[in-house]
Scaffold this motif. Structure first.
Motif, PDB file in Angstrom:
ATOM      1  N   GLY A 280      42.256  39.509  25.935  1.00 55.14           N
ATOM      2  CA  GLY A 280      42.808  40.397  26.950  1.00 55.14           C
ATOM      3  C   GLY A 280      43.254  41.694  26.311  1.00 55.14           C
ATOM      4  O   GLY A 280      44.048  41.683  25.369  1.00 55.14           O
TER       5      GLY A 280
ATOM      6  N   ALA B 261      44.924  45.554  27.076  1.00 57.87           N
ATOM      7  CA  ALA B 261      45.641  46.323  28.099  1.00 57.87           C
ATOM      8  C   ALA B 261      46.465  47.409  27.426  1.00 57.87           C
ATOM      9  O   ALA B 261      46.874  47.275  26.262  1.00 57.87           O
ATOM     10  CB  ALA B 261      46.537  45.413  28.920  1.00 57.87           C
TER      11      ALA B 261
ATOM     12  N   GLN C 275      45.840  40.382  35.014  1.00 66.02           N
ATOM     13  CA  GLN C 275      44.967  40.726  33.882  1.00 66.02           C
ATOM     14  C   GLN C 275      43.997  39.585  33.627  1.00 66.02           C
ATOM     15  O   GLN C 275      44.400  38.429  33.487  1.00 66.02           O
ATOM     16  CB  GLN C 275      45.790  40.999  32.618  1.00 66.02           C
ATOM     17  CG  GLN C 275      44.930  41.346  31.404  1.00 66.02           C
ATOM     18  CD  GLN C 275      45.766  41.553  30.142  1.00 66.02           C
ATOM     19  OE1 GLN C 275      46.984  41.458  30.174  1.00 66.02           O
ATOM     20  NE2 GLN C 275      45.105  41.827  29.029  1.00 66.02           N
TER      21      GLN C 275
ATOM     22  N   ASN D 176      44.472  33.279  33.101  1.00 71.81           N
ATOM     23  CA  ASN D 176      44.781  34.653  33.474  1.00 71.81           C
ATOM     24  C   ASN D 176      46.194  34.974  33.040  1.00 71.81           C
ATOM     25  O   ASN D 176      46.976  34.089  32.669  1.00 71.81           O
ATOM     26  CB  ASN D 176      44.584  34.888  34.970  1.00 71.81           C
ATOM     27  CG  ASN D 176      45.459  33.985  35.811  1.00 71.81           C
ATOM     28  OD1 ASN D 176      46.647  34.259  35.977  1.00 71.81           O
ATOM     29  ND2 ASN D 176      44.888  32.900  36.337  1.00 71.81           N
TER      30      ASN D 176
ATOM     31  N   ARG E 123      51.260  40.541  34.058  1.00 72.68           N
ATOM     32  CA  ARG E 123      52.015  41.493  33.253  1.00 72.68           C
ATOM     33  C   ARG E 123      53.155  42.073  34.100  1.00 72.68           C
ATOM     34  O   ARG E 123      52.904  42.624  35.183  1.00 72.68           O
ATOM     35  CB  ARG E 123      51.104  42.617  32.754  1.00 72.68           C
ATOM     36  CG  ARG E 123      49.900  42.134  31.972  1.00 72.68           C
ATOM     37  CD  ARG E 123      48.975  43.291  31.606  1.00 72.68           C
ATOM     38  NE  ARG E 123      49.688  44.280  30.813  1.00 72.68           N
ATOM     39  CZ  ARG E 123      49.851  44.214  29.504  1.00 72.68           C
ATOM     40  NH1 ARG E 123      49.335  43.183  28.830  1.00 72.68           N
ATOM     41  NH2 ARG E 123      50.501  45.159  28.851  1.00 72.68           N
TER      42      ARG E 123
END
Length: 465
Positions: free
Chosen positions: A300, A302, A316, A379, A382
């Motif tokens: 992941g 970000a 996310q 998943n 955030r």
């Protein structure tokens, strides 16, 4: 106006008597961008002294300015004085244009019955659409069923023909080598990755698809594939590729798919000659590897800089990334050209497609990374807990990362937080590393969270831009 249907009566008179032609050797150096180098040998009868030689059966997409001709039998005895390429294609528009001011026969509706037809002699006044004719002393621009031409104008043919003015002091029959560039002859690469049931190992095979839209058939051609990013003006690279390939004899040249380096590009040789007809695509195997070990990651990525407007948790997704190393010890060791990779997984007798991605070229010894989609059962949520400006160009922020794992077993994930400027992690609930200048990375083993309680990671940072 009804569609113009052209009927042609062709009275063909060749420039020279028909040439007995036999392709003794044919080699193609094919680029992925559709420009290819063609080298061929033909046994041809030649005039004594000065004369003309016609070379038919050339690709419609030939780049005439690149043509090179030499005699292999007597290089010093044959001189090419000039070359003329009759390259105007044989089309309805070209025929009309060549007959402006000349007589043709028209097939016209007779105007009396629905299906009646009549044939009239006419003079072509204009070849623009719609064409204009002089019929029985009157200008006619109406429907035409067919145009019948008395002859084929010089220079028009279904495919280009090369006329050479030569001076020959050698034998009356010689082996001539032609070398030229042609367009619309290209190749693409496709990979098939078949994983075992656990997804830990896989069989990788590479297939080449040759595409011929050049307007000519190529029979029993030895094929080299040039891979790499070339500029449009790639003739020097192609010339070096041909020179490199020509140093090897037939048996040696096709023992291995890797033909070596040419400038900053790679050359691959197909092991067997290929017959490729016009408007045909043909697929052939370039290589097949042994079982290679795979590494699977759930990643992941970000930005760690909040916008300051976050109110709800941000969903996310995690990318599914497979990787392997391109080494000979693992059954590879061949520079892998860019292409489309399709991944499958076998479970007993069943095989299922699990993803498709673009594989960038992979040098020997390098890692290949394959992004095959997003994780379904994992998943991240955030939540921005803090964000404030602490100076003219300095900021502070804090995140809470909630990770959910709906699988039955623990899963390892990698979270990469992208931080700008001169940053520092002020506090973190889990260990982190700094794999590159702008990334803080958390590697986590996440147990199943089917009870709805996520694994939580928190951290705070400061940065100066």
């Amino acid at each position: 106006m009804k569609r113009l249907v052209t009927a042609m009566i062709l009275l063909m008179t060749p420039l020279v008597p028909a040439l007995a032609q036999a392709d003794n050797a044919l080699r193609l150096v094919v680029q992925q961008n559709g420009q290819s180098l063609v080298s061929e040998e033909r046994e041809l009868p030649l005039p004594k002294g000065r004369g003309q030689v016609v070379l038919p059966d050339l690709p419609e997409t030939i780049e005439a300015q690149t043509m090179q001709v030499r005699s292999q039998s007597a290089p010093n005895a044959l001189k090419v004085l000039d070359l003329a390429l009759d390259a105007e294609p044989l089309t309805q528009a070209a025929l009309l244009r060549r007959h402006v001011g000349k007589s043709v026969d028209l097939v016209l509706p007779d105007g009396k019955t629905r299906d009646g037809r009549t044939q009239k002699q006419a003079t072509v006044l204009s070849a623009k659409e719609p064409p204009v004719f002089l019929v029985d002393g009157r200008v006619y621009a109406g429907p035409v069923e067919a145009v019948i031409y008395p002859e084929l104008p010089t220079g028009l043919s279904a495919r280009p023909g090369l006329v050479m003015n030569v001076e020959n002091t050698g034998a009356a029959r010689q082996t001539i080598e032609l070398c030229y560039l042609a367009r619309e002859l290209s190749w693409t690469m496709d990979y098939m990755l078949v994983m075992d049931g656990d997804g830990d190992r896989a069989q990788l095979s590479g297939w080449v698809t040759l595409n011929n839209r050049s307007g000519r058939d190529f029979k029993n051609a030895k094929v080299e594939l040039l891979a790499g990013e070339t500029r449009d003006n790639s003739r020097p690279v192609l010339a070096r590729a041909y020179a490199s390939a020509a140093k090897l004899d037939g048996a040696e040249a096709y023992d291995d798919a890797d033909g070596g380096e040419v400038f900053e590009h790679h050359l691959y040789r197909l092991k067997r000659p290929v017959t490729l007809f016009n408007q045909q695509s043909r697929q052939t195997k370039l290589f097949e590897s042994a079982n290679i070990p795979l590494t699977r990651k759930l990643i992941g990525r970000a930005s760690a800089m909040p916008s300051g407007r976050e109110t709800d948790p941000i969903k996310q997704k995690l990318d599914v990334v497979l990787s392997f190393r391109n080494t000979e010890a693992l059954g590879l060791g061949l520079p892998l050209p860019s292409g489309t990779l399709r991944a499958f997984q076998e479970d007993g007798r069943a095989r299922r497609m699990v993803g498709e991605t673009r594989l960038d070229r992979v040098a020997v010894g390098s890692m290949a990374e394959l992004r095959l989609g997003r994780a379904f059962d994992l998943n991240v949520e955030r939540i921005a807990n803090a964000y404030e400006k602490t100076g003219k160009n300095s900021y502070r922020g804090a995140w809470e990362l909630r990770i959910f794992n709906a699988k039955k077993h623990s899963q390892r994930i990698v979270l990469q937080e992208q931080l700008p400027g001169k940053w520092k992690i002020e506090s973190a609930s889990s260990k982190w590393t700094k794999p590159s200048a702008g990334v803080a990375e958390f590697v986590l083993d996440v147990p199943p969270t089917r009870d709805g309680k996520p694994v939580v990671v928190t951290y705070a940072f400061s940065t100066e831009l």
